[in-house]
Scaffold this motif. Structure first.
Motif, PDB file in Angstrom:
ATOM      1  N   ARG A 457      -7.781 -32.062   0.461  1.00 11.81           N
ATOM      2  CA  ARG A 457      -8.750 -31.127   1.013  1.00 11.81           C
ATOM      3  C   ARG A 457     -10.067 -31.307   0.279  1.00 11.81           C
ATOM      4  N   THR A 458     -11.122 -31.622   1.039  1.00  7.32           N
ATOM      5  CA  THR A 458     -12.415 -31.908   0.412  1.00  7.32           C
ATOM      6  C   THR A 458     -13.351 -30.708   0.455  1.00  7.32           C
ATOM      7  N   ASP A 459     -13.181 -29.811   1.415  1.00  8.11           N
ATOM      8  CA  ASP A 459     -13.903 -28.546   1.428  1.00  8.11           C
ATOM      9  C   ASP A 459     -13.090 -27.555   2.239  1.00  8.11           C
ATOM     10  N   TYR A 460     -13.631 -26.360   2.439  1.00  7.28           N
ATOM     11  CA  TYR A 460     -12.817 -25.311   3.049  1.00  7.28           C
ATOM     12  C   TYR A 460     -12.395 -25.670   4.470  1.00  7.28           C
ATOM     13  N   ASN A 461     -13.209 -26.440   5.176  1.00 13.43           N
ATOM     14  CA  ASN A 461     -12.917 -26.725   6.576  1.00 13.43           C
ATOM     15  C   ASN A 461     -12.473 -28.154   6.840  1.00 13.43           C
ATOM     16  N   THR A 462     -12.250 -28.962   5.787  1.00 13.91           N
ATOM     17  CA  THR A 462     -11.977 -30.380   6.003  1.00 13.91           C
ATOM     18  C   THR A 462     -10.754 -30.875   5.240  1.00 13.91           C
ATOM     19  N   ASP A 469      -5.994 -47.100   9.408  1.00 14.19           N
ATOM     20  CA  ASP A 469      -7.320 -47.505   9.874  1.00 14.19           C
ATOM     21  C   ASP A 469      -8.441 -46.998   8.983  1.00 14.19           C
ATOM     22  N   GLY A 470      -8.128 -46.429   7.826  1.00 14.56           N
ATOM     23  CA  GLY A 470      -9.155 -45.896   6.938  1.00 14.56           C
ATOM     24  C   GLY A 470      -9.054 -44.382   6.830  1.00 14.56           C
ATOM     25  N   TRP A 471     -10.110 -43.786   6.349  1.00  9.06           N
ATOM     26  CA  TRP A 471     -10.109 -42.344   6.117  1.00  9.06           C
ATOM     27  C   TRP A 471     -10.611 -41.603   7.362  1.00  9.06           C
ATOM     28  N   ILE A 472      -9.915 -40.514   7.665  1.00  9.86           N
ATOM     29  CA  ILE A 472     -10.251 -39.669   8.806  1.00  9.86           C
ATOM     30  C   ILE A 472     -10.544 -38.262   8.293  1.00  9.86           C
ATOM     31  N   GLY A 473     -11.652 -37.682   8.744  1.00  8.06           N
ATOM     32  CA  GLY A 473     -11.953 -36.292   8.417  1.00  8.06           C
ATOM     33  C   GLY A 473     -11.456 -35.384   9.537  1.00  8.06           C
ATOM     34  N   GLY A 486     -14.588 -42.984   2.285  1.00 13.76           N
ATOM     35  CA  GLY A 486     -13.616 -42.479   1.332  1.00 13.76           C
ATOM     36  C   GLY A 486     -14.167 -41.309   0.549  1.00 13.76           C
ATOM     37  N   PRO A 487     -13.324 -40.329   0.167  1.00  9.44           N
ATOM     38  CA  PRO A 487     -13.813 -39.157  -0.557  1.00  9.44           C
ATOM     39  C   PRO A 487     -14.358 -39.521  -1.927  1.00  9.44           C
ATOM     40  N   SER A 488     -15.332 -38.750  -2.379  1.00 15.21           N
ATOM     41  CA  SER A 488     -15.947 -39.001  -3.687  1.00 15.21           C
ATOM     42  C   SER A 488     -15.007 -38.651  -4.826  1.00 15.21           C
ATOM     43  N   SER A 489     -14.074 -37.759  -4.560  1.00 16.26           N
ATOM     44  CA  SER A 489     -13.079 -37.388  -5.569  1.00 16.26           C
ATOM     45  C   SER A 489     -11.711 -37.358  -4.899  1.00 16.26           C
ATOM     46  N   TYR A 490     -10.717 -37.830  -5.623  1.00 15.43           N
ATOM     47  CA  TYR A 490      -9.374 -37.856  -5.066  1.00 15.43           C
ATOM     48  C   TYR A 490      -8.538 -36.673  -5.563  1.00 15.43           C
ATOM     49  N   THR A 491      -9.244 -35.663  -6.064  1.00 10.89           N
ATOM     50  CA  THR A 491      -8.584 -34.415  -6.439  1.00 10.89           C
ATOM     51  C   THR A 491      -8.721 -33.428  -5.281  1.00 10.89           C
ATOM     52  N   SER A 492      -7.611 -32.986  -4.780  1.00 16.53           N
ATOM     53  CA  SER A 492      -7.636 -32.063  -3.650  1.00 16.53           C
ATOM     54  C   SER A 492      -8.005 -30.663  -4.133  1.00 16.53           C
ATOM     55  N   ARG A 493      -8.908 -30.030  -3.404  1.00 14.17           N
ATOM     56  CA  ARG A 493      -9.285 -28.659  -3.754  1.00 14.17           C
ATOM     57  C   ARG A 493      -8.159 -27.693  -3.386  1.00 14.17           C
ATOM     58  N   LEU A 494      -7.893 -26.766  -4.280  1.00 11.19           N
ATOM     59  CA  LEU A 494      -6.910 -25.728  -4.015  1.00 11.19           C
ATOM     60  C   LEU A 494      -7.652 -24.423  -3.757  1.00 11.19           C
ATOM     61  N   TYR A 495      -7.590 -23.935  -2.540  1.00 12.14           N
ATOM     62  CA  TYR A 495      -8.244 -22.686  -2.166  1.00 12.14           C
ATOM     63  C   TYR A 495      -7.222 -21.563  -2.135  1.00 12.14           C
ATOM     64  N   ARG A 496      -7.600 -20.426  -2.735  1.00 14.83           N
ATOM     65  CA  ARG A 496      -6.764 -19.224  -2.673  1.00 14.83           C
ATOM     66  C   ARG A 496      -7.509 -18.183  -1.850  1.00 14.83           C
ATOM     67  N   THR A 575       1.892 -22.978 -16.652  1.00 16.14           N
ATOM     68  CA  THR A 575       2.744 -23.232 -15.502  1.00 16.14           C
ATOM     69  C   THR A 575       1.915 -23.836 -14.378  1.00 16.14           C
ATOM     70  N   TYR A 576       2.604 -24.456 -13.436  1.00 16.95           N
ATOM     71  CA  TYR A 576       1.940 -24.936 -12.233  1.00 16.95           C
ATOM     72  C   TYR A 576       1.820 -23.778 -11.250  1.00 16.95           C
ATOM     73  N   GLY A 577       0.944 -23.977 -10.270  1.00 16.34           N
ATOM     74  CA  GLY A 577       0.804 -22.991  -9.209  1.00 16.34           C
ATOM     75  C   GLY A 577       1.140 -23.622  -7.874  1.00 16.34           C
ATOM     76  N   PHE A 578       0.405 -23.258  -6.842  1.00 20.67           N
ATOM     77  CA  PHE A 578       0.640 -23.820  -5.522  1.00 20.67           C
ATOM     78  C   PHE A 578       0.248 -25.290  -5.491  1.00 20.67           C
ATOM     79  N   SER A 579       0.999 -26.058  -4.715  1.00 22.56           N
ATOM     80  CA  SER A 579       0.649 -27.452  -4.501  1.00 22.56           C
ATOM     81  C   SER A 579      -0.549 -27.525  -3.564  1.00 22.56           C
ATOM     82  N   SER A 580      -1.455 -28.461  -3.822  1.00 25.25           N
ATOM     83  CA  SER A 580      -2.634 -28.623  -2.978  1.00 25.25           C
ATOM     84  C   SER A 580      -2.462 -29.774  -1.998  1.00 25.25           C
ATOM     85  N   GLY A 581      -1.226 -30.202  -1.781  1.00 22.46           N
ATOM     86  CA  GLY A 581      -0.949 -31.326  -0.874  1.00 22.46           C
ATOM     87  C   GLY A 581      -0.541 -32.537  -1.666  1.00 22.46           C
ATOM     88  N   GLN A 582       0.233 -33.402  -1.040  1.00 21.98           N
ATOM     89  CA  GLN A 582       0.683 -34.600  -1.754  1.00 21.98           C
ATOM     90  C   GLN A 582       0.044 -35.844  -1.154  1.00 21.98           C
TER      91      GLN A 582
END
Length: 582
Positions: A457-462, A469-473, A486-496, A575-582
């Motif tokens: 997740r790169t932002d709240y809506n994406t 075939d490459g990266w899809i938004g 390709g995303p500038s960061s490969y860390t997925s945002r975790l939104y609560r 501790t860990y929290g919610f997963s932000s996707g794998q």
């Protein structure tokens, strides 16, 4: 000398009848007319039957028999029936025109009324709780909104008295009609000493309105500035302990100061912080107030827990989910299984929901906990090795949202779940694609019909999806998909998200960010070294976040407003929290 009547609230004698409007005269008249008409019809039926019998056998009539026979003949004509009806209407109208007669008739018939009276402090104009109000000999106390409510009252004129220690007695007269009778507001004038208290919120430091102060039989509410003016009969009550209470907050005690001084008090939210600590040598689960008070063990550690722990708290703070190895369960190959435990924070009870090779907590939406579990047990069908489950703790029921040999990504976003089915020899008819489904298992949709290798997740809506075939938004709001760099960061945002998804919390390089999801605006809330994770919301305007540094691993509480000062709750086990996707 007894206090005088509250004259401005007593109508002049010649206006008393005009104020009888609480009784619906039209409705009364119609009711009487219906009774008259019905009784007239019944009388006609009786007389017609009598006349029919008389035509076959003519018994001897006495005086009353002759009168009845004559009346029957009179009613047997159209003119007689109309004149009788008009006469009865005039009689009923005469009764209705005289209030005392009308109320007497209705009271005799068992008709009763209700009434309500709001009571306020004449200076603050705030409701007064616990004031004694007496109407027609029936006494009630005002509720938290300052209203006394009565039922089963006789109709007509009655007396009303309002009394409270430290205030002048009020006497009034009222006329109760048929119905609910909302009576005029009563403003009580203080005769005792007034004591001031200012109340503020622990996290924000802002004034709290609606705080109830109670001292014996006396009560008062705080205004929008957090100020309470409590009236007591005792002019020397300095030092007296007063109870302060408000829904959603811990009840506190504070001491009064002299009448010309102001006492200060702070209220702490009643929401609990939930965390793990290894202070005893094992991973115990605790709850405490956010100021660290009232700390207690919710779930003792078993000693079987390793350091791979996940803990999340429900949106309302009533439940917690813990992933650990506390049960020391193993599969057929001896592999140590993870245990998913559900804890009722309020009751202090716990239940086991699942055992699996891997358990990832995805999100908590309302009362539903969504999690993914992976099993390598040969007894598990290959098509169900990876499953996504939604568990509702209120209904104590679970729904399987997805099942596949392998899932290449599971995401929670804006109240819905997204999962990507990977290509696998055991897929059968399953199509590799990105799917969307509601947390209750309804409305499953194939939203992107291509295999997704991974995603973040790169932002709240994406969602950024990696494909062959490459990266899809993928736009979560519109459902549109388009090629992107390709995303500038490969860390997925975790939104609560909060309860209605209008605001969301996320962390950006040590900064706690607050997103206005409607306006699409991000605002920094707190900046602190080691700030890693938004642990949970505390109502609508506060949250808990985790700090991990070389000096401490701790949870802090903060208001979500500019200039708010964070408050440390406790040192915790990381501790860990919610997963932000794998």
């Amino acid at each position: 000398m007894p206090p005088k009547d509250d004259q401005p609230d007593q109508p002049p004698a010649d206006e008393a009848e005009a104020e009888d409007s609480p009784l619906d005269d039209d409705r009364t008249d119609r009711a009487v007319d219906d009774i008259v008409a019905r009784e007239g019809d019944e009388l006609l039926a009786v007389q017609d039957a009598a006349a029919e019998r008389a035509s076959h056998a003519a018994p001897r009539r006495g005086f009353w028999g002759t009168i009845g026979h004559g009346f029957a003949l009179w009613l047997g004509t159209a003119k007689g029936r109309w004149l009788t009806f008009i006469l009865l209407v005039l009689i009923s109208g005469g009764v209705a025109a005289v209030p005392e007669a009308r109320y007497f008739a209705l009271n005799t018939a068992g008709v009763r009324a209700s009434a309500s009276i709001p009571v306020v402090d004449d200076i603050t104009q705030l409701p007064l709780k616990g004031v004694t109000v007496t109407v027609a000999g029936q006494s009630k106390e005002t509720d938290a909104k300052g209203v006394a409510r009565f039922t089963k009252l006789r109709l007509g004129k009655t007396d009303v008295t309002v009394s409270q220690p430290g205030f002048a007695l009020i006497r009034r007269h009222a006329v109760l009609g048929w119905g609910s009778n909302p009576l005029d507001q009563v403003s009580l004038t203080a005769t005792g000493a007034r004591y001031a208290i200012v109340v503020q919120d622990y996290l924000s430091g802002k004034p709290l309105a609606g705080v109830l102060a109670t001292a014996g039989d006396s009560t008062a509410l705080s205004d929008d500035q957090g100020k309470i003016e409590l009236t007591l009969e005792n002019p020397s009550a300095a030092g007296l302990q007063v109870t302060l209470s408000k829904d959603g907050y811990r009840t506190e005690q504070t001491a009064l100061k002299a009448p010309n001084q102001t006492a200060a008090a702070t209220l702490v939210t009643s929401r609990k912080a939930v965390f793990l600590s290894k202070a005893s040598g094992v991973y115990d689960l605790y709850k405490s107030d956010i100021d660290g008070a009232n700390k207690e063990v919710l779930l003792p550690g078993t000693g079987n827990e390793n350091g791979n722990l996940t803990l999340v708290v429900s949106p309302d703070g009533s439940h917690a989910a813990l992933v650990s190895t506390r049960d020391n369960q193993h599969d057929a190959d001896g592999y140590l299984l993870s245990t998913l435990t559900m804890i009722d924070v309020e009751q202090g009870t716990a239940s086991t929901l699942s055992h699996a090779d891997q358990i990832q907590l995805i999100d908590w939406i309302g009362s539903r906990l969504v999690f993914e579990q992976v099993s390598s047990d040969p007894k598990t069908p290959p098509a169900s090795r990876s499953t996504v489950v939604s568990y509702d703790y209120v209904a104590n029921s679970r729904v399987q949202l997805a099942a596949a040999p392998k899932l290449s990504g599971v995401f929670s976003a804006q109240g819905a779940m997204y999962y990507a089915i990977a290509a696998d020899d055991n897929n059968g008819s399953l199509q590799p694609a990105l799917y969307r489904i509601n947390p209750d298992g309804t409305n499953r949709q194939n939203v992107y019909s291509h295999e997704v290798w991974s995603g973040l997740r790169t932002d709240y809506n994406t969602l950024a999806l990696q494909t062959a075939d490459g990266w899809i938004g993928y736009n979560l709001k519109t459902g549109a998909a388009a090629a992107i760099a390709g995303p500038s960061s490969y860390t997925s945002r975790l939104y609560r998200d909060n309860a209605d998804h209008s605001r969301s919390l996320w962390v950006n390089q040590g900064v706690l960010m607050l997103s206005d999801t409607v306006a699409g605006k991000d605002t920094p809330v707190q900046t602190q070294s080691g700030l890693t994770y938004p642990v949970q919301w505390l109502g609508d305007d506060a949250a808990i976040f985790r700090v991990v540094t070389s000096n401490e691993t701790a949870d802090y509480a903060t208001a979500l407003s500019a200039g708010a000062v964070p408050h440390k709750i406790a040192d915790v086990a990381n501790t860990y929290g919610f997963s932000s996707g794998q």
